[in-house]
Scaffold this active site. Structure first.
Site, PDB file in Angstrom:
ATOM      1  CG  ASP A  39      19.398  57.135  17.940  1.00 39.70           C
ATOM      2  OD1 ASP A  39      20.520  58.466  17.845  1.00 39.70           O
ATOM      3  OD2 ASP A  39      19.221  56.972  16.460  1.00 39.70           O
ATOM      4  CG  HIS A  50      18.925  67.082  15.062  1.00 37.34           C
ATOM      5  ND1 HIS A  50      17.819  66.919  14.382  1.00 37.34           N
ATOM      6  CD2 HIS A  50      19.335  66.160  15.646  1.00 37.34           C
ATOM      7  CE1 HIS A  50      18.074  65.846  14.275  1.00 37.34           C
ATOM      8  NE2 HIS A  50      18.762  65.488  14.820  1.00 37.34           N
ATOM      9  CD  GLU A  55      20.565  59.133  12.604  1.00 36.59           C
ATOM     10  OE1 GLU A  55      18.845  58.199  13.307  1.00 36.59           O
ATOM     11  OE2 GLU A  55      20.086  59.492  12.730  1.00 36.59           O
ATOM     12  CD  GLU A  56      21.569  63.152  13.325  1.00 34.67           C
ATOM     13  OE1 GLU A  56      20.301  63.427  12.500  1.00 34.67           O
ATOM     14  OE2 GLU A  56      21.487  63.080  14.357  1.00 34.67           O
ATOM     15  CG  HIS A 100      23.428  58.555  14.734  1.00 39.77           C
ATOM     16  ND1 HIS A 100      24.361  59.560  14.931  1.00 39.77           N
ATOM     17  CD2 HIS A 100      22.264  58.396  15.366  1.00 39.77           C
ATOM     18  CE1 HIS A 100      22.892  60.054  15.235  1.00 39.77           C
ATOM     19  NE2 HIS A 100      22.213  59.552  15.579  1.00 39.77           N
ATOM     20  CG  ASP A 104      20.629  63.384  18.475  1.00 38.48           C
ATOM     21  OD1 ASP A 104      20.754  61.754  17.576  1.00 38.48           O
ATOM     22  OD2 ASP A 104      19.877  63.795  17.482  1.00 38.48           O
TER      23      ASP A 104
HETATM   24 ZN   LIG Z   1      19.921  63.701  15.556  1.00 35.94          ZN
END
Ligand SMILES: [Zn+2]
Ligand SMILES: *[C@@H]1O[C@H](CO)[C@@H](O)[C@H](O)[C@H]1NC(C)=O
Ligand SMILES: *[C@@H]1O[C@H](CO)[C@@H](O)[C@H](O)[C@H]1NC(C)=O
Length: 490
Positions: free
Chosen positions: A353, A449, A307-308, A261, A273
């Site tokens: 990922d 995150h 995606e998030e 993503h 991420d």
């Molecule tokens: Zn994430």
């Protein structure tokens, strides 16, 4: 072996960070050591079947190349409030990926549009309990907080509430409060949303707040009281897109979708991420082009959007294929560039990922977790990753493949999948430290995150190890003489 990098601020106006390799300085002793290393490396390469083929060059992807892309992703995030989220930074980073792909002859880049609900907090919420002349004012982010996707702005005065049996919720006509378990110290930041939202589905319109268990107890035990609440948030439906790059070579009946993503969470640049997965996939695609790689089976590279917000990009991709397959005769009215992939052509999916967590563990997804129709192939994919780690004599760990990333829509639709990752907020145990190094009792990615998921959050050893694992599996499956039969070997 070790390339040192220093960071310098090159452009004061745009605050862009540029990566500058520092010149290696070798004294005599380290030159001698380097010679020994090179000699050992030579022996190793010479005898290793993984490296001894003519196409040796094809079998390594340069960490340096991946880093270049990550650096560009980071510059873009810095120019967009430290984010690459759906509405801020994502379109620009997608443009960068497409422009890189267009310069190379490996695949045809296309965009696939879809709609997503976007929730935003505009200001802090307030929550008060009123009982006669008494007022209890709860503190935001301590006693209660927003639930992501928990409805839009509202101002409610003196509302009655009811106790709900299932899960300790209070509700009135137009308000929901969700309590955390007694052990939790903070209100939950979990998301309230319809897990698989698509255009036309309803949105949560009533406000939803998370409250701590103690707030819950206070409300529960206050007699004849009412609630005041103000929430300042909104939900908009916006358009976003996936970037797909359809391979020009190989059997299209055995298409392999290689995905990662490309968006980040709203409140961080998302360089590990999952910039690390997206940049690795991009570097691998370009690497194939430069080496004129002609796979036996067609590769489709995918960079998922949104995606998030709930795997919305990959879910859209798979749903669209399944729907077209079910109604093959109905002409699609899509304004997008026509996607030249059909559901039946897809043999498997690989998902990359987070590949560079600072305190990493090399994880392989557990193929046995896949539903019946996708299990055997997913186990085969898992075994090929295991073979990679055995070749290079590194430890790895199997982790679940249940939710949380873009493999999900594939395995739920009978397409085998698998992938690698290096871990998020989980804490490394002492036992794991002995196996994989790093720090015990610390998270695998302390910046997961968060705003600090920057270029400095990248572990280069992890990136090298995992991106070459990704390449190994892509080469194995894209070169398979009979991929469908290969995926039956479990
Ligand atoms: Zn994430
Ligand atoms: C792909 O499958 C279709 C139908 O199953 C077949 O007609 C076609 O020849 C196949 N193409 C290749 C390249 O194997
Ligand atoms: C993989 O998943 C299966 C089924 O969920 C489970 O029984 C097995 O223990 C898992 N393997 C590992 C190594 O975690």
């Amino acid at each position: 072996m070790f390339t040192k990098f220093k960071y310098s601020r090159l452009n004061q106006d745009t605050e862009t960070l540029k990566l500058v390799p520092s010149a290696p300085t070798l004294n005599r002793r380290s030159r001698f050591r380097l010679f020994i290393y090179l000699f050992i490396a030579f022996i190793f390469f010479y005898h290793n079947p993984f490296n001894s083929s003519k196409s040796q060059r094809k079998r390594k992807v340069k960490t340096k190349d991946i880093f270049k892309h990550l650096d560009s992703f980071y510059s873009i995030a810095l120019a967009h409030d430290n984010s690459r989220s759906t509405i801020n930074g994502y379109p620009q980073v997608a443009k960068y990926v497409i422009s890189k792909l267009e310069k190379h002859d490996v695949c045809t880049p296309k965009i696939q549009k879809f709609k997503v609900p976007l929730w935003a907090e505009l200001g802090p919420p307030t929550l008060e309990l009123v009982s006669g002349s008494e007022k209890i004012h709860f503190i935001p982010n301590t006693d209660f907080g927003y639930h992501r996707y928990g409805g839009s702005s509202a101002s409610l005065n003196e509302k009655d509430f009811l106790f709900l049996k299932n899960g300790g919720c209070y509700i009135s006509d137009d308000l929901v409060l969700i309590s955390t378990p007694p052990t939790a110290k903070k209100p939950s930041a979990a998301r309230v949303r319809i897990v698989d939202w698509k255009e036309g589905d309803p949105l949560v319109s009533i406000p939803v707040l998370s409250i701590t268990h103690s707030t819950f107890q206070t409300i529960k035990h206050s007699k004849e009281s009412k609630l005041n609440m103000i929430v300042d948030s909104r939900i908009d439906v916006v358009e976003t897109f996936n970037v797909l790059c359809e391979g020009k070579y190989g059997n299209r009946n055995n298409t392999i979708v290689v995905g990662s993503h490309l968006d980040s969470v709203a409140f961080g640049p998302g360089i590990n991420d999952n910039g690390s997965g997206a940049a690795s996939t991009l570097a691998i695609a370009i690497h194939f082009s430069k080496n004129h790689y002609r796979p036996k089976n067609r590769l489709v590279f995918a960079w998922w959007g949104s995606e998030e917000d709930g795997l919305l990009g990959s879910r859209h991709f798979v749903r669209d294929l399944v729907e077209k397959d079910e109604a093959r005769n109905i002409k699609s009215q899509k304004s997008d560039q026509e996607i030249d992939i059909s559901y039946k052509e897809i043999a498997m999916n690989l998902n990359f990922d987070m590949l560079a967590s600072p305190n990493y563990i090399p994880f392989i997804h557990n193929g046995t977790d896949a539903p019946n129709n996708a299990r055997c192939g997913s186990e085969r994919i898992q075994h090929i990753f295991q073979k990679y780690f055995m070749h290079i004599k590194k430890n790895y760990k199997i982790t679940d493949m249940i939710g949380g990333s873009d493999f999900l829509p594939f395995i739920l639709n009978s397409i085998p999948s698998g992938g690698l990752l290096t871990g998020a907020s989980e804490i490394k145990t002492e036992e794991e430290r002995l196996l994989f190094g790093g720090m015990a009792n610390a998270p695998l990615d302390p910046c997961y995150h968060k705003y600090c998921d920057t270029i400095k959050n990248i572990n280069k050893d992890a990136l090298k190890l995992m991106s070459n694992g990704a390449l190994y599996s892509i080469l194995h499956f894209s070169n398979s003489e009979d991929l469908r039969a290969d995926l039956q070997k479990c």
